[in-house]
Design a protein around this motif. Structure first.
Motif, PDB file in Angstrom:
ATOM      1  N   LYS A  77       0.843  -1.193   0.000  1.00 41.03           N
ATOM      2  CA  LYS A  77       0.000   0.000   0.000  1.00 41.03           C
ATOM      3  C   LYS A  77       0.877   1.242   0.000  1.00 41.03           C
ATOM      4  O   LYS A  77       1.904   1.292   0.656  1.00 41.03           O
ATOM      5  N   LEU A  78       0.432   2.216  -0.735  1.00 42.67           N
ATOM      6  CA  LEU A  78       1.142   3.484  -0.830  1.00 42.67           C
ATOM      7  C   LEU A  78       0.632   4.409   0.271  1.00 42.67           C
ATOM      8  O   LEU A  78      -0.574   4.610   0.411  1.00 42.67           O
ATOM      9  N   SER A  79       1.553   4.942   1.064  1.00 40.81           N
ATOM     10  CA  SER A  79       1.134   5.820   2.167  1.00 40.81           C
ATOM     11  C   SER A  79       0.602   7.148   1.615  1.00 40.81           C
ATOM     12  O   SER A  79       0.845   7.507   0.457  1.00 40.81           O
ATOM     13  N   GLN A  80      -0.118   7.862   2.462  1.00 40.81           N
ATOM     14  CA  GLN A  80      -0.662   9.156   2.061  1.00 40.81           C
ATOM     15  C   GLN A  80       0.464  10.136   1.725  1.00 40.81           C
ATOM     16  O   GLN A  80       0.361  10.909   0.776  1.00 40.81           O
ATOM     17  N   THR A  81       1.549  10.077   2.487  1.00 37.93           N
ATOM     18  CA  THR A  81       2.694  10.947   2.213  1.00 37.93           C
ATOM     19  C   THR A  81       3.276  10.628   0.836  1.00 37.93           C
ATOM     20  O   THR A  81       3.620  11.541   0.073  1.00 37.93           O
ATOM     21  N   GLY A  82       3.364   9.336   0.515  1.00 34.91           N
ATOM     22  CA  GLY A  82       3.873   8.928  -0.796  1.00 34.91           C
ATOM     23  C   GLY A  82       2.981   9.432  -1.915  1.00 34.91           C
ATOM     24  O   GLY A  82       3.459   9.912  -2.943  1.00 34.91           O
ATOM     25  N   LYS A  83       1.654   9.345  -1.716  1.00 33.31           N
ATOM     26  CA  LYS A  83       0.704   9.828  -2.726  1.00 33.31           C
ATOM     27  C   LYS A  83       0.850  11.330  -2.912  1.00 33.31           C
ATOM     28  O   LYS A  83       0.857  11.834  -4.041  1.00 33.31           O
ATOM     29  N   HIS A  89      -4.210   4.303  -6.723  1.00 33.22           N
ATOM     30  CA  HIS A  89      -3.979   4.018  -5.312  1.00 33.22           C
ATOM     31  C   HIS A  89      -4.653   5.033  -4.382  1.00 33.22           C
ATOM     32  O   HIS A  89      -4.323   5.090  -3.203  1.00 33.22           O
ATOM     33  N   ASP A 134      -6.502   3.381  -1.313  1.00 38.11           N
ATOM     34  CA  ASP A 134      -5.734   2.433  -0.471  1.00 38.11           C
ATOM     35  C   ASP A 134      -5.610   2.935   0.933  1.00 38.11           C
ATOM     36  O   ASP A 134      -5.485   4.061   1.247  1.00 38.11           O
TER      37      ASP A 134
END
Length: 154
Positions: free
Chosen positions: A119-125, A151, A154
């Protein structure tokens, strides 16, 4: 007791004229495999099997490319040892036949490994979205935006 019955049946079948040549060939191949297994290191022998010998060419089936490569390196010395034993072999061919060994090995799932969806974190998004806004219109920008959109939940 069951294996005794099967062995008796196979021994009897091997004596019939229709199957005598087949059983003789199978027994010879088994004996050759035992001899071959003593000529190569044990860690290699368990990952390869002999196939046929035709026109002086011995074919060896290897489980994977690494085993095949090592056998290829050793083939001149194996050839000499076989010739010393009286085998009428002039060359060795090594083939990779991974599917023959696959049924005898455990899969990753059998060993306890499970495939988890990352899963892609919110920070990554957020970082990817910010990167996409700074890029000029391009395939990279479209791909990043599509990835972030995919994503989003997610």
């Amino acid at each position: 007791m069951t294996s005794y019955k099967v062995n008796s049946y196979l021994n009897l079948l091997g004596k019939t004229p229709e199957y005598e040549n087949l059983f003789s060939l199978a027994q010879q191949l088994y004996a050759d495999q035992l001899i071959f297994s003593k000529l190569v290191p044990a860690q290699l022998a368990q990952h390869c099997i002999l196939s046929r010998t035709s026109n002086g060419k011995l074919t060896i089936m290897a489980e994977n490319g690494a085993i095949a490569s090592k056998l290829k390196q050793m083939s001149p010395s194996i050839l000499l040892k076989l010739q010393e034993l009286g085998w009428e072999v002039t060359s060795i061919q090594i083939l990779v036949q991974a599917h023959n060994f696959a049924k005898n090995t455990k899969t990753l799932a059998d060993k306890g490994y499970t495939k988890e969806k990352l899963k892609l974190s919110q920070t990554g998004k957020d970082c990817l979205s910010q990167l996409a806004t700074t890029l000029p219109d391009s395939e990279l920008k479209n791909t990043i935006q599509s990835f972030v959109k995919k994503h989003k939940n997610d």
